[in-house]
Design an enzyme around this catalytic site. Structure first.
Site, PDB file in Angstrom:
ATOM      1  N   HIS A 192       0.838  -1.207   0.000  1.00  0.00           N
ATOM      2  CA  HIS A 192       0.000   0.000   0.000  1.00  0.00           C
ATOM      3  C   HIS A 192       0.867   1.250   0.000  1.00  0.00           C
ATOM      4  O   HIS A 192       0.696   2.131   0.859  1.00  0.00           O
ATOM      5  CB  HIS A 192      -0.939   0.025   1.223  1.00  0.00           C
ATOM      6  CG  HIS A 192      -2.187  -0.766   1.031  1.00  0.00           C
ATOM      7  ND1 HIS A 192      -2.960  -1.195   2.080  1.00  0.00           N
ATOM      8  CD2 HIS A 192      -2.817  -1.209  -0.080  1.00  0.00           C
ATOM      9  CE1 HIS A 192      -3.999  -1.864   1.616  1.00  0.00           C
ATOM     10  NE2 HIS A 192      -3.932  -1.894   0.311  1.00  0.00           N
ATOM     11  N   HIS A 250     -12.626  -8.105  -5.831  1.00  0.00           N
ATOM     12  CA  HIS A 250     -12.058  -6.810  -5.422  1.00  0.00           C
ATOM     13  C   HIS A 250     -11.107  -6.338  -6.510  1.00  0.00           C
ATOM     14  O   HIS A 250     -10.283  -7.100  -7.008  1.00  0.00           O
ATOM     15  CB  HIS A 250     -11.319  -7.018  -4.093  1.00  0.00           C
ATOM     16  CG  HIS A 250     -10.641  -5.819  -3.527  1.00  0.00           C
ATOM     17  ND1 HIS A 250     -11.055  -4.528  -3.744  1.00  0.00           N
ATOM     18  CD2 HIS A 250      -9.556  -5.714  -2.708  1.00  0.00           C
ATOM     19  CE1 HIS A 250     -10.263  -3.697  -3.087  1.00  0.00           C
ATOM     20  NE2 HIS A 250      -9.337  -4.392  -2.459  1.00  0.00           N
ATOM     21  N   GLU A 298      -8.685  -4.048  -6.408  1.00  0.00           N
ATOM     22  CA  GLU A 298      -7.325  -3.574  -6.103  1.00  0.00           C
ATOM     23  C   GLU A 298      -6.303  -4.467  -6.800  1.00  0.00           C
ATOM     24  O   GLU A 298      -6.475  -5.677  -6.930  1.00  0.00           O
ATOM     25  CB  GLU A 298      -7.090  -3.533  -4.583  1.00  0.00           C
ATOM     26  CG  GLU A 298      -5.874  -2.693  -4.227  1.00  0.00           C
ATOM     27  CD  GLU A 298      -5.800  -2.297  -2.758  1.00  0.00           C
ATOM     28  OE1 GLU A 298      -6.609  -2.783  -1.939  1.00  0.00           O
ATOM     29  OE2 GLU A 298      -4.895  -1.489  -2.425  1.00  0.00           O
ATOM     30  N   ASP A 351      -3.528  -5.863  -6.346  1.00  0.00           N
ATOM     31  CA  ASP A 351      -2.895  -7.089  -5.827  1.00  0.00           C
ATOM     32  C   ASP A 351      -3.784  -8.312  -6.087  1.00  0.00           C
ATOM     33  O   ASP A 351      -3.307  -9.449  -5.977  1.00  0.00           O
ATOM     34  CB  ASP A 351      -2.546  -6.966  -4.333  1.00  0.00           C
ATOM     35  CG  ASP A 351      -3.679  -6.483  -3.464  1.00  0.00           C
ATOM     36  OD1 ASP A 351      -4.489  -5.658  -3.927  1.00  0.00           O
ATOM     37  OD2 ASP A 351      -3.763  -6.913  -2.299  1.00  0.00           O
ATOM     38  N   HIS A 371     -12.630  -3.712   1.944  1.00  0.00           N
ATOM     39  CA  HIS A 371     -12.337  -2.379   2.415  1.00  0.00           C
ATOM     40  C   HIS A 371     -12.411  -1.312   1.331  1.00  0.00           C
ATOM     41  O   HIS A 371     -12.072  -0.153   1.576  1.00  0.00           O
ATOM     42  CB  HIS A 371     -10.943  -2.351   3.071  1.00  0.00           C
ATOM     43  CG  HIS A 371      -9.813  -2.542   2.088  1.00  0.00           C
ATOM     44  ND1 HIS A 371      -8.789  -1.630   1.975  1.00  0.00           N
ATOM     45  CD2 HIS A 371      -9.565  -3.467   1.173  1.00  0.00           C
ATOM     46  CE1 HIS A 371      -7.937  -2.032   1.047  1.00  0.00           C
ATOM     47  NE2 HIS A 371      -8.394  -3.139   0.555  1.00  0.00           N
ATOM     48  N   ASP A 409     -10.127  -9.620   0.919  1.00  0.00           N
ATOM     49  CA  ASP A 409      -9.231  -9.046   1.942  1.00  0.00           C
ATOM     50  C   ASP A 409      -9.701  -9.342   3.371  1.00  0.00           C
ATOM     51  O   ASP A 409      -8.863  -9.476   4.281  1.00  0.00           O
ATOM     52  CB  ASP A 409      -9.148  -7.523   1.772  1.00  0.00           C
ATOM     53  CG  ASP A 409      -8.175  -7.113   0.667  1.00  0.00           C
ATOM     54  OD1 ASP A 409      -7.170  -7.815   0.470  1.00  0.00           O
ATOM     55  OD2 ASP A 409      -8.427  -6.088   0.014  1.00  0.00           O
ATOM     56  N   TYR A 466      -3.310  -6.748  10.333  1.00  0.00           N
ATOM     57  CA  TYR A 466      -4.027  -6.486   9.079  1.00  0.00           C
ATOM     58  C   TYR A 466      -5.298  -5.699   9.363  1.00  0.00           C
ATOM     59  O   TYR A 466      -5.586  -4.682   8.720  1.00  0.00           O
ATOM     60  CB  TYR A 466      -4.363  -7.828   8.415  1.00  0.00           C
ATOM     61  CG  TYR A 466      -4.838  -7.716   6.989  1.00  0.00           C
ATOM     62  CD1 TYR A 466      -3.947  -7.829   5.927  1.00  0.00           C
ATOM     63  CD2 TYR A 466      -6.173  -7.491   6.697  1.00  0.00           C
ATOM     64  CE1 TYR A 466      -4.373  -7.719   4.615  1.00  0.00           C
ATOM     65  CE2 TYR A 466      -6.610  -7.374   5.395  1.00  0.00           C
ATOM     66  CZ  TYR A 466      -5.712  -7.501   4.361  1.00  0.00           C
ATOM     67  OH  TYR A 466      -6.145  -7.393   3.068  1.00  0.00           O
ATOM     68  N   HIS A 496      -5.478 -13.102   1.142  1.00  0.00           N
ATOM     69  CA  HIS A 496      -4.094 -12.997   1.623  1.00  0.00           C
ATOM     70  C   HIS A 496      -3.896 -13.989   2.763  1.00  0.00           C
ATOM     71  O   HIS A 496      -4.737 -14.090   3.678  1.00  0.00           O
ATOM     72  CB  HIS A 496      -3.798 -11.606   2.196  1.00  0.00           C
ATOM     73  CG  HIS A 496      -3.807 -10.511   1.184  1.00  0.00           C
ATOM     74  ND1 HIS A 496      -2.873 -10.404   0.173  1.00  0.00           N
ATOM     75  CD2 HIS A 496      -4.625  -9.438   1.031  1.00  0.00           C
ATOM     76  CE1 HIS A 496      -3.121  -9.331  -0.548  1.00  0.00           C
ATOM     77  NE2 HIS A 496      -4.181  -8.731  -0.051  1.00  0.00           N
TER      78      HIS A 496
HETATM   79 FE1  FEO Z   1      -7.550  -4.371  -1.008  1.00  0.00          FE
HETATM   80 FE2  FEO Z   1      -5.491  -7.070  -0.896  1.00  0.00          FE
HETATM   81  O1  FEO Z   1      -6.276  -5.548  -1.619  1.00  0.00           O
END
Ligand code: FEO
Length: 395
Positions: A24, A80, A82, A84, A146, A165, A193, A226
């Protein structure tokens, strides 16, 4: 590493990123590395749930190839947007260009604004389903857990929640399950986290978890995007999230300070003595050297924060100032806090600290304590008593 069959016909095809140390944009220190988890569901139709970070696209594709040719993928579920989790989509979609992509309306917008591709996209809402054959996937929107686009995918037949996430941890391991790794380290990473990414979203998180529980869907496995998959006791992480989301704390203090010539540090240690002699759990960090991601994680279940700085240019030192800006963004609630610090010819740090602590939402019930240059013997006692008084307030 081979794909891992986590349920009959459902495979982890993700990637372990052993060496990543920041995330991030360097706001998160990933001291234990991380994983990007993607899941391949092989049924009459074949669905891939999430991809991985772009630089690892080939690793994902090679892992999928060990199970099926990628062109056989019918559906790509994007929980999601994002990068990653979606970064490998352009490479993957070249191999299965007819696959239909599923996600929320915000996901559709986000994928387009990241990759400018016109994939066949089906927008889904909470309760929408996708039949694969023996199994059916149900989608549950999870906005702001998130990102606005976030959602969960649930497989009722397997009692499996693919939560992206949520419930994740930045934890690299060659094992995939919670019963295969050291539980303290795992929970530490889950807590870090939550604290660093989800803390300000507690109200939404507790409501979403309660809504999901009200849906009466049994959950035997939680597979986040993750880290480690929760199969031994998925209720443990769900219960922990509910507690964190409700700002449950214990009588614990985190002391964070920055010091110029060790006087503020001396004060911090004397305050710690007062807390210790009062039987209060406490942690102490010089923020100039500490891992701030870890410190934020320690603050999540602490009822009290004590923040110190030497005065520099009539204000606090820059590392503690940066840390407090980070803390302010996380909007901790129901915490007691107080400030301390040393100064030379004019003070200022303690007042600045108090101001930002109030802006962060902490309650200041005790006046700050300051010392000119080095604390003398009477000031040493005052620092010790300051720790004891703060402890009393928490008990
Ligand atoms: Fe919100 Fe693991 O990305």
């Amino acid at each position: 590493m081979k794909p891992m069959e986590i349920k009959k016909g459902i495979y982890w095809v993700g990637v372990v990123d052993w060496n990543v140390r920041s995330f991030h944009g360097h706001t998160y220190n990933t001291s234990r590395g991380t994983t990007y988890n993607a899941y391949l569901i092989v049924d009459d139709k074949i669905a891939l749930v999430d991809t991985v970070y772009g630089p690892f696209a080939n690793e994902l594709i090679n892992r999928i190839k060990e199970i099926i040719p990628p062109e056989k993928i019918d559906y790509v579920i994007s929980n999601h947007v994002e990068t990653d989790h979606s970064g490998a989509m352009p490479a993957l979609m070249k191999l299965c260009p007819k696959a239909r992509v599923f996600g929320t309306a915000k996901c559709k917008e986000g994928l387009y604004r990241n990759y400018y591709e016109n994939w066949d996209f089906q927008t889904v809402k909470t309760g929408d389903t996708l039949k694969l054959g023996k199994r059916t996937l149900t989608f549950v929107e999870a906005p702001m857990i998130h990102w606005p686009d976030s959602m969960f995918t649930y497989c009722r037949e397997e009692e499996l929640l693919l939560s992206n996430d949520a419930f994740g941890q930045h934890y690299a391991s060659n094992f995939r399950f919670d019963d295969e790794v050291e539980v303290c380290g795992l929970m530490d990473e889950a807590k870090k986290y939550y604290a660093n990414i989800l803390w300000p979203l507690g109200a939404l998180i507790s409501k979403k978890i309660e809504d999901v529980l009200k849906m009466g869907i049994p959950i035997k496995m939680v597979a986040p995007a993750h880290g480690i998959i929760w199969r031994k006791d998925p209720g443990k992480i769900i219960k922990s999230y509910l507690g964190w989301a409700k700002n449950e704390t214990k009588p614990k203090v985190v002391i964070v300070y920055e010091t110029m010539w060790k006087s503020t540090e001396k004060m911090a240690r004397l305050i710690m003595e007062g807390l210790t002699d009062s039987g209060i759990e406490a942690k102490l960090y010089d923020i100039a050297d500490a891992d701030r991601t870890l410190v934020i994680g320690e603050m999540l279940d602490a009822k009290g924060f004590l923040i110190g700085s030497s005065t520099h240019d009539n204000d606090m030192l820059p590392n503690i100032a940066g840390f407090l800006e980070l803390l302010k963004g996380l909007r901790p609630k129901s915490r007691f806090a107080a400030a301390f610090g040393s100064y030379g010819w004019a003070g200022g740090a303690a007042a600045s600290i108090e101001k930002i602590l109030k802006e962060a939402g902490a309650e200041i019930k005790m006046p700050s304590i300051s010392c000119k240059f080095v604390p003398d013997s009477s000031e040493e006692i005052k620092c010790y008593e300051f720790g004891k008084d703060f402890a009393k307030m928490l008990q």
